[in-house]
Design an enzyme around this catalytic site. Structure first.
Site, PDB file in Angstrom:
ATOM      1  N   ARG A  15       0.835  -1.196   0.000  1.00 56.45           N
ATOM      2  CA  ARG A  15       0.000   0.000   0.000  1.00 56.45           C
ATOM      3  C   ARG A  15       0.875   1.254   0.000  1.00 56.45           C
ATOM      4  O   ARG A  15       2.066   1.204   0.275  1.00 56.45           O
ATOM      5  CB  ARG A  15      -0.917   0.010   1.226  1.00 56.45           C
ATOM      6  CG  ARG A  15      -2.037  -1.002   1.187  1.00 56.45           C
ATOM      7  CD  ARG A  15      -2.795  -1.071   2.496  1.00 56.45           C
ATOM      8  NE  ARG A  15      -1.993  -1.678   3.560  1.00 56.45           N
ATOM      9  CZ  ARG A  15      -2.406  -1.829   4.824  1.00 56.45           C
ATOM     10  NH1 ARG A  15      -3.609  -1.385   5.173  1.00 56.45           N
ATOM     11  NH2 ARG A  15      -1.626  -2.404   5.725  1.00 56.45           N
ATOM     12  N   HIS A  96      -0.737   1.721  16.308  1.00 49.77           N
ATOM     13  CA  HIS A  96      -0.944   0.550  17.184  1.00 49.77           C
ATOM     14  C   HIS A  96       0.115   0.502  18.281  1.00 49.77           C
ATOM     15  O   HIS A  96       0.799  -0.499  18.481  1.00 49.77           O
ATOM     16  CB  HIS A  96      -0.929  -0.738  16.359  1.00 49.77           C
ATOM     17  CG  HIS A  96      -1.987  -0.786  15.296  1.00 49.77           C
ATOM     18  ND1 HIS A  96      -3.328  -0.931  15.586  1.00 49.77           N
ATOM     19  CD2 HIS A  96      -1.900  -0.688  13.945  1.00 49.77           C
ATOM     20  CE1 HIS A  96      -4.027  -0.940  14.459  1.00 49.77           C
ATOM     21  NE2 HIS A  96      -3.189  -0.781  13.456  1.00 49.77           N
ATOM     22  N   VAL A 177     -16.670  -4.352  12.783  1.00 54.08           N
ATOM     23  CA  VAL A 177     -16.552  -4.231  11.326  1.00 54.08           C
ATOM     24  C   VAL A 177     -15.826  -5.437  10.742  1.00 54.08           C
ATOM     25  O   VAL A 177     -16.281  -6.042   9.763  1.00 54.08           O
ATOM     26  CB  VAL A 177     -15.827  -2.922  10.945  1.00 54.08           C
ATOM     27  CG1 VAL A 177     -15.645  -2.842   9.432  1.00 54.08           C
ATOM     28  CG2 VAL A 177     -16.618  -1.718  11.431  1.00 54.08           C
ATOM     29  N   ASP A 197     -19.919 -12.123  20.548  1.00 54.15           N
ATOM     30  CA  ASP A 197     -19.627 -10.743  20.931  1.00 54.15           C
ATOM     31  C   ASP A 197     -20.099 -10.512  22.362  1.00 54.15           C
ATOM     32  O   ASP A 197     -21.020 -11.181  22.849  1.00 54.15           O
ATOM     33  CB  ASP A 197     -20.309  -9.751  19.981  1.00 54.15           C
ATOM     34  CG  ASP A 197     -19.692  -8.365  20.054  1.00 54.15           C
ATOM     35  OD1 ASP A 197     -18.781  -8.074  19.248  1.00 54.15           O
ATOM     36  OD2 ASP A 197     -20.109  -7.570  20.921  1.00 54.15           O
ATOM     37  N   ASP A 269      -2.234  -6.820  15.238  1.00 57.59           N
ATOM     38  CA  ASP A 269      -1.659  -5.477  15.338  1.00 57.59           C
ATOM     39  C   ASP A 269      -1.622  -4.991  16.782  1.00 57.59           C
ATOM     40  O   ASP A 269      -0.731  -4.232  17.168  1.00 57.59           O
ATOM     41  CB  ASP A 269      -2.470  -4.475  14.508  1.00 57.59           C
ATOM     42  CG  ASP A 269      -1.948  -4.339  13.091  1.00 57.59           C
ATOM     43  OD1 ASP A 269      -0.748  -4.557  12.882  1.00 57.59           O
ATOM     44  OD2 ASP A 269      -2.743  -4.019  12.192  1.00 57.59           O
ATOM     45  N   ALA A 299       0.242  -9.081  10.216  1.00 63.80           N
ATOM     46  CA  ALA A 299      -0.229  -7.817  10.784  1.00 63.80           C
ATOM     47  C   ALA A 299      -0.705  -6.815   9.743  1.00 63.80           C
ATOM     48  O   ALA A 299      -1.290  -5.799  10.104  1.00 63.80           O
ATOM     49  CB  ALA A 299       0.883  -7.193  11.628  1.00 63.80           C
ATOM     50  N   ASN A 300      -0.449  -7.079   8.492  1.00 68.07           N
ATOM     51  CA  ASN A 300      -0.887  -6.143   7.443  1.00 68.07           C
ATOM     52  C   ASN A 300      -1.629  -6.908   6.351  1.00 68.07           C
ATOM     53  O   ASN A 300      -1.235  -6.907   5.186  1.00 68.07           O
ATOM     54  CB  ASN A 300       0.288  -5.343   6.875  1.00 68.07           C
ATOM     55  CG  ASN A 300       1.396  -6.212   6.297  1.00 68.07           C
ATOM     56  OD1 ASN A 300       1.663  -7.304   6.779  1.00 68.07           O
ATOM     57  ND2 ASN A 300       2.049  -5.721   5.251  1.00 68.07           N
TER      58      ASN A 300
END
Length: 376
Positions: A15, A96, A177, A197, A269, A299-300
């Site tokens: 990115r 983070h 999300v 949840d 993260d 982590a990405n």
């Protein structure tokens, strides 16, 4: 203001923090944008596109960092970039910090103003985290489905099954999300889906969204243990803004899973949701096996689909960047409560309470950090 965009250097992070469209937006607001040559190539943005948009192309990352008043990135700076930190620099990126004590110390010691995408809050939502959470959630299910294949070391399960053969079972821990989008893809593949949840209001919302096509469970150790034991794929997606992620799935629970099952820890993260996940993995080496269960802890995750992720990210970051660049950090923080919530480190102080609590720093509010600086 000069806004600098260096190339991302994290493993397989393709990115980039600025699209050519974002360059135009900032230049039209009266600012200068400097892009490291090649920074956009991983997202299929050529240097020529940035030049046409009005950006200045810079040969080295060092020059980008040294010239800039504000650095925009995607991922947190790595240790090799700490040498560029200096007082007066604004850093606007995902940070983070609760899971990054060395980075936090470097930011504090250098007196950088560090504004974190992931803690900017508007009406209880995290608008700069949302698009990447959408990507990561959707990717998590795709990734899990891939590693359930026998050739990848999995148990040889097709999540959707076929007529006469049972469907795979997916448990999503966290109904935010990430979890919602992970569940959407799992349902689309035909899996049997459970979302767990802690918030009963959110569980009712999920029931309204998905109806009877999923099962919702209240989060507690018993329900998590029972769901995990029977699952082929478990996705961890519980995030507490700015804080270390809670370890909700214990070592014992993971030992109860069948060999070849898969865990995808989207919360890595912030430290991760699984007790057996003690370090992030990379796109080059994404998997390790413990208790005969495959662990994916990259982590990405959105870095694997950089074009989609970059456009989605810059759609939401650039308007805030314009405000910060046009007003300066102090005035932007004072004028916009959302930007205020993004300030994690300022003037050598940790200014986000959850980060301070997790890492043992004294918490100083951004307002007080500004006042302290004015008194010097």
């Amino acid at each position: 203001m000069i806004i600098g965009v260096p190339k991302e250097i994290k493993n397989n992070e393709n990115r980039v923090a600025m699209t050519p469209a974002g360059v135009v937006h900032l230049i039209n607001a009266g600012h200068t944008v400097q892009i490291e040559k090649g920074a956009g190539l991983g997202s299929n943005f050529a240097d020529a596109e940035y030049k046409e948009a009005g950006a200045e192309l810079i040969d080295s990352a060092a020059s980008v960092w040294e010239n800039a008043d504000m650095i925009m990135k995607v991922k947190e700076p790595l240790s090799s970039e700490y040498k560029y930190f200096r007082k007066g620099l604004i850093l606007f990126t995902y940070l983070h910090l609760a899971a990054a004590p060395e980075l936090t110390k470097a930011l504090v010691d250098s007196e950088v103003t560090a504004i974190a995408y992931e803690t900017i809050t508007v009406n209880g939502t995290l608008p700069l985290l949302t698009p990447m959470s959408e990507v990561a959630g959707r990717m998590a299910t795709q990734i899990g489905a891939q590693y359930l294949e026998k050739s990848e070391g999995g148990k040889g399960i097709l999540l959707g099954g076929i007529p006469g053969v049972s469907r795979g079972k997916v448990t999503v821990i966290g109904g935010g999300v990430v979890g919602t989008h992970a569940a959407k893809i799992a349902l689309g593949l035909g899996a049997e889906v459970t979302i767990i949840d802690l918030n009963p209001v959110r569980l009712r919302q999920l029931d309204d969204i998905f109806g009877s096509s999923i099962q919702t469970l209240m989060s507690n150790p018993y329900n998590i243990a029972e769901a995990v034991k029977d699952s082929d794929l478990v996705i961890g997606s519980v995030l507490i803004p700015g804080r270390k992620a809670p370890k909700l799935v214990t070592d014992e629970m993971i030992q109860s899973m069948q060999p070849g099952s898969v865990l995808v820890d989207v919360a890595i993260d912030q430290g991760g949701n699984f007790e057996t996940v003690d370090h992030p993995t990379t796109h080059d080496e994404p998997i390790y096996v413990k208790h005969d269960v495959l662990h994916y802890a990259v982590a990405n995750i959105p870095g694997a689909v950089p074009r989609t992720a970059t456009v989605g990210l810059t759609n939401v970051t650039v308007p805030y960047a314009v405000q910060i660049a046009s007003k300066g950090a102090v005035k932007a923080i004072q004028d916009n409560p959302a930007i205020l919530t993004g300030v994690n480190v300022m003037n050598g102080k940790v200014t986000y309470e959850a980060v301070a609590a997790d890492l043992g720093y004294d918490f100083v509010s951004p307002e007080d950090a500004i006042k302290d600086a004015e008194l010097v």
